[in-house]
Design an enzyme around this catalytic site. Structure first.
Site, PDB file in Angstrom:
ATOM      1  N   GLU A  37      16.517 -19.363  -6.604  1.00  0.00           N
ATOM      2  CA  GLU A  37      16.191 -17.996  -6.992  1.00  0.00           C
ATOM      3  C   GLU A  37      15.690 -17.953  -8.442  1.00  0.00           C
ATOM      4  OE1 GLU A  37      15.418 -15.470  -5.649  1.00  0.00           O
ATOM      5  OE2 GLU A  37      15.721 -13.842  -7.057  1.00  0.00           O
ATOM      6  N   TRP A  96      -2.749  -2.803  -1.727  1.00  0.00           N
ATOM      7  CA  TRP A  96      -2.480  -4.233  -1.855  1.00  0.00           C
ATOM      8  C   TRP A  96      -3.357  -4.901  -0.807  1.00  0.00           C
ATOM      9  CZ3 TRP A  96      -0.356  -8.230   1.196  1.00  0.00           C
ATOM     10  CH2 TRP A  96       0.026  -9.376   0.486  1.00  0.00           C
ATOM     11  N   LYS A 135       5.733  -4.980  -3.260  1.00  0.00           N
ATOM     12  CA  LYS A 135       7.174  -4.852  -3.055  1.00  0.00           C
ATOM     13  C   LYS A 135       7.592  -5.022  -1.604  1.00  0.00           C
ATOM     14  CE  LYS A 135      11.179  -4.091  -4.810  1.00  0.00           C
ATOM     15  NZ  LYS A 135      11.675  -5.255  -5.548  1.00  0.00           N
ATOM     16  N   GLU A 184       7.177 -16.058 -10.226  1.00  0.00           N
ATOM     17  CA  GLU A 184       6.498 -14.833  -9.788  1.00  0.00           C
ATOM     18  C   GLU A 184       6.174 -13.893 -10.930  1.00  0.00           C
ATOM     19  OE1 GLU A 184       8.574 -12.410  -6.899  1.00  0.00           O
ATOM     20  OE2 GLU A 184      10.482 -12.814  -7.838  1.00  0.00           O
ATOM     21  N   LYS A 235      12.008 -16.491  -9.474  1.00  0.00           N
ATOM     22  CA  LYS A 235      11.875 -15.389 -10.434  1.00  0.00           C
ATOM     23  C   LYS A 235      10.901 -15.781 -11.528  1.00  0.00           C
ATOM     24  CE  LYS A 235      13.070 -12.844  -8.907  1.00  0.00           C
ATOM     25  NZ  LYS A 235      13.496 -12.204  -7.715  1.00  0.00           N
ATOM     26  N   ARG A 251       4.127  -0.637  -4.544  1.00  0.00           N
ATOM     27  CA  ARG A 251       3.753  -1.097  -3.203  1.00  0.00           C
ATOM     28  C   ARG A 251       2.403  -1.813  -3.181  1.00  0.00           C
ATOM     29  NH1 ARG A 251       6.880   1.300   0.701  1.00  0.00           N
ATOM     30  NH2 ARG A 251       5.346   0.804   2.290  1.00  0.00           N
ATOM     31  N   CYS A 282       0.840  -1.198   0.000  1.00  0.00           N
ATOM     32  CA  CYS A 282       0.000   0.000   0.000  1.00  0.00           C
ATOM     33  C   CYS A 282       0.877   1.251   0.000  1.00  0.00           C
ATOM     34  CB  CYS A 282      -0.937   0.099   1.189  1.00  0.00           C
ATOM     35  SG  CYS A 282      -2.098  -1.257   1.293  1.00  0.00           S
ATOM     36  N   ASN A 330      -1.741   2.442   5.589  1.00  0.00           N
ATOM     37  CA  ASN A 330      -0.895   1.323   5.185  1.00  0.00           C
ATOM     38  C   ASN A 330      -0.557   0.552   6.449  1.00  0.00           C
ATOM     39  OD1 ASN A 330       1.081  -0.361   4.131  1.00  0.00           O
ATOM     40  ND2 ASN A 330       2.682   1.197   4.270  1.00  0.00           N
ATOM     41  N   GLY A 331      -0.747  -0.764   6.428  1.00  0.00           N
ATOM     42  CA  GLY A 331      -0.439  -1.567   7.617  1.00  0.00           C
ATOM     43  C   GLY A 331      -1.596  -2.499   7.918  1.00  0.00           C
ATOM     44  N   HIS A 388      14.966 -38.781  -6.315  1.00  0.00           N
ATOM     45  CA  HIS A 388      14.157 -39.184  -5.158  1.00  0.00           C
ATOM     46  C   HIS A 388      12.706 -38.721  -5.299  1.00  0.00           C
ATOM     47  CE1 HIS A 388      17.640 -40.756  -3.161  1.00  0.00           C
ATOM     48  NE2 HIS A 388      18.289 -39.624  -3.417  1.00  0.00           N
TER      49      HIS A 388
HETATM   50  C1  F6R Z   1      10.865 -11.788  -4.964  1.00  0.00           C
HETATM   51  C2  F6R Z   1      10.791 -10.826  -3.897  1.00  0.00           C
HETATM   52  C3  F6R Z   1      10.284 -11.304  -2.584  1.00  0.00           C
HETATM   53  C4  F6R Z   1      11.047 -10.619  -1.455  1.00  0.00           C
HETATM   54  C5  F6R Z   1      10.442 -11.000  -0.098  1.00  0.00           C
HETATM   55  C6  F6R Z   1      11.223 -10.398   1.037  1.00  0.00           C
HETATM   56  O1  F6R Z   1      11.392 -11.223  -6.133  1.00  0.00           O
HETATM   57  O2  F6R Z   1      11.103  -9.685  -4.071  1.00  0.00           O
HETATM   58  O3  F6R Z   1      10.364 -12.682  -2.478  1.00  0.00           O
HETATM   59  O4  F6R Z   1      12.375 -11.017  -1.525  1.00  0.00           O
HETATM   60  O5  F6R Z   1       9.129 -10.558  -0.034  1.00  0.00           O
HETATM   61  O6  F6R Z   1      11.257  -9.023   0.940  1.00  0.00           O
HETATM   62  P1  F6R Z   1      12.372  -8.159   1.655  1.00  0.00           P
HETATM   63  O7  F6R Z   1      13.670  -8.507   1.045  1.00  0.00           O
HETATM   64  O8  F6R Z   1      11.960  -6.734   1.389  1.00  0.00           O
HETATM   65  O9  F6R Z   1      12.323  -8.502   3.107  1.00  0.00           O
END
Ligand code: F6R
Length: 610
Positions: free
Chosen positions: A483, A74, A605, A490, A487, A27, A2, A100-101, A506
């Site tokens: 990772e 969000w 984010k 998502e 990527k 956000r 948010c 926000n929160g 396995h």
């Molecule tokens: C994936 C991504 C998320 C963040 C996760 C933790 O691309 O960005 O998986 O890595 O939400 O977020 P932070 O690093 O801000 O604690």
């Protein structure tokens, strides 16, 4: 999660809100809205969907009001809908709030307010706030006092901005555990969840602390702390460029940020080798204290957790200290073995992830030293840790982390080197050599970005229509594979799993049939031959193998349908280089599948909810 923006001053507020919200869209982007003071009333407009849809609607109005608040959401409580979009208003529609929160006690508060005759029109937790403020105003409080009283009733996290038609030009902002800054400009005051939303207007900002409340009007600003005492805030000057919020000629933020990675590596390493020795002064631990560390936990979520998996290999490999990497949401609910000689390293790009913060608090209560690795100066993770390394990635806008991840990997590599140096497990000349090789990865990533495009695109073409994909690797490669898979899923919504290649037999090998994509991190490493054997097993069952391999490897072409070659680096640094083609691969597939690579569905984010 948010984004909030607000303004009071002399300029018409409508475009200020729309532009600010566009910058904050990373956000959250499932609905957006504004409340603008206009002719003694509040004009509240909501739209489901992205800020563009709100901007389109507002285009029909052209309000002249100079005070207002806006929000991009969000969803947490209540699905994405127009009714649940912020701002939320009081019964009489004369008080509007963006938030926000998470308000943890909203159900009790709502029950109490409904019993007192308040009518609710959304499913959100936020809506209790305008009604609490209205209740206080009925008792004679002004908006500022009413926000303070309402805030006292809230349990949970909040950043709030509120306006009232009864007090034209007054904007009240308050925060606890959710970020909020006040931008100071000649034409008035700005409020935002992130500095980026105000950078066009001003570079002078006040970062509110927990419990702070700001009362803003066109010609005055007052700041009060949690105890209600007025204080003179510290004004920070922001010197980074607004360009970070622009695409700079790239088609999307993700590609721009992937291309910034060589710079991130260089900036993160700058000034770290002092008189031939590694220095991380921010750690705030003496050499004696560092020497006593006998256990390391890396705690993080998502991509940051994957950076932690890389660190585990390095801390144990170089410093010979037992190191566990754990997702914060699990760590916080178990009873890990923590002593005063335990170092907890909390990794968080945003610095505001709720689970990571909770884990930090828990670890400190149990006596650990906590060290934060984050990208956001002054963020809760930075403030609540005993020491911090900033990753120097600069603002990351694309929701999927790329440059922040690389910044984290480089920072964690430095930390592992430092521990090895202090423990005497690596000699100074070894540390210097490793540091130089790590610094060289900036040039190597530059080359990857220049050269690997065609191979990545060909591999993406071959995989784009798959229903699922398996990412495999061993050792460092297993962590890199995790990772890569995250990527891909998502941003392209293509289901992907990561497995240590040796585990394939396995279970996951049952998935493999003709054309099933297996993406392998097969760079030269001590376990290269083992990875190749695993690829042969996959190939024998019809898999379509895509390998990220080391330049000069003439064998790999026999086991893979597509090979993306990258420069040779020491295995310890392979995450820095091998992750880059996997980022490009995920992006290429997402684009082929028509996905929005910067704003994938259901994500945000920063994740400030549990
Ligand atoms: C994936 C991504 C998320 C963040 C996760 C933790 O691309 O960005 O998986 O890595 O939400 O977020 P932070 O690093 O801000 O604690």
């Amino acid at each position: 999660m948010c984004g909030i923006v607000g303004y009071t001053g002399t300029r018409p507020v409508q475009n200020i809100l729309v532009e600010g919200l566009s910058r904050l869209e990373y956000r959250g982007y499932d609905s957006a809205g504004v409340a603008i003071e206009q002719d003694g009333a509040l004009q509240v407009i909501h739209r489901k969907g992205k800020v563009g849809s709100l901007a389109h609607t507002l285009g029909h109005f052209d309000f002249s009001g100079t005070c207002g608040i806006g929000h991009t959401r969000w969803a947490t409580h209540g699905r994405p809908s127009e009714a649940n979009a912020h701002p939320h208003v009081s019964c009489d529609g004369r008080i509007a709030v963006v938030h926000n929160g998470i308000i943890e006690n909203f159900a009790e508060l709502r029950e109490e307010l409904e019993a007192a005759g308040h009518a609710f029109s959304s499913e959100t937790d936020t809506e209790v706030i305008p009604h609490l403020i209205e209740e206080a105003c009925r008792e004679g409080a002004d908006l500022f006092q009413a926000v303070r009283e309402a805030a006292e009733r809230l349990i949970g996290a909040y950043a709030i901005a509120a306006v009232s038609a009864e007090e034209p030009g007054v904007l009240v902002a308050a925060r606890k555990d959710s970020p909020l800054v006040v931008g100071l400009a000649d034409d008035g005051s700005y409020v935002a969840s992130d500095i980026i939303a105000v950078l066009d207007a001003t570079r002078e900002v006040v970062v509110l602390s927990d419990g702070d409340v700001a009362k803003l009007s066109p010609d005055a600003r007052e700041f009060y702390n949690a105890r209600g005492e007025r204080f003179q805030p510290e004004v920070a000057h922001v010197d980074w460029d607004v360009d970070v919020a622009e695409k700079g000629g790239y088609p999307d933020f993700m590609l721009k940020e992937i291309h910034e990675q060589p710079r991130v590596i260089r900036d993160t390493l700058a000034g770290r080798l002092v008189n031939g020795a590694l220095a991380i002064d921010e750690l705030d631990l003496s050499v004696e204290e560092l020497n006593l560390i006998d256990r390391v936990y890396v705690i993080a979520c998502g991509t940051s957790y994957h950076a932690g998996l890389i660190a585990k290999n390095l801390v144990e490999g170089w410093a010979r200290i037992p190191c566990e990497c754990e997702v914060a949401s699990e760590f916080r609910y178990r009873n890990p073995i923590i002593t005063p000689t335990t170092l907890v390293v909390a990794v968080s790009q945003s610095g505001e992830t709720a689970d990571t913060l909770a884990a930090i608090r828990d670890a400190r209560v149990k006596g650990a030293r906590v060290f934060g690795i984050t990208n956001v100066v002054g963020s809760p993770v930075a403030r609540e840790s005993d020491g911090v390394i900033y990753t120097k990635a600069n603002k990351e806008i694309a929701v999927a982390s790329t440059k922040s991840f690389l910044g984290q990997v480089v920072s964690l590599t430095l930390l592992a080197l430092l521990l090895a140096q202090v423990k005497g497990k690596l000699k100074m000349n070894q540390v210097r050599l490793l540091f130089r090789e790590l610094a060289d990865t900036a040039d190597q990533v530059e080359r990857i970005l220049l050269e690997c495009g065609p191979a990545v695109d060909a591999a993406a073409q071959a995989c784009k229509d798959a229903a699922s994909a398996l990412f495999v690797g061993r050792g460092m490669g297993a962590a890199i594979a995790c990772e890569g898979a995250l990527k891909l899923k998502e941003i392209s919504y293509l289901h992907a799993e990561a497995y240590p290649a040796g585990e394939m037999k396995h279970g996951p090998i049952a998935l493999i049939d003709e054309g099933f994509p297996v993406i392998a991190v097969a760079t030269k490493s001590p376990v290269y031959d083992k990875v190749v054997s695993n690829l042969q097993e996959a190939k024998a069952r019809g898999a379509m193998v895509v390998a990220v391999a080391t330049e000069g490897d003439e064998e790999i072409g026999r086991h893979a349908d597509h090979v993306v070659f990258i420069p040779k680096v020491r295995d310890a640094f392979s995450a820095v280089t091998a992750s880059v083609p996997l980022q490009l691969f995920a992006r290429a597939i997402a684009l082929e599948r028509g996905c929005d690579v910067d704003q994938p569905r259901n994500l945000a984010k920063s994740v400030t909810v549990e």
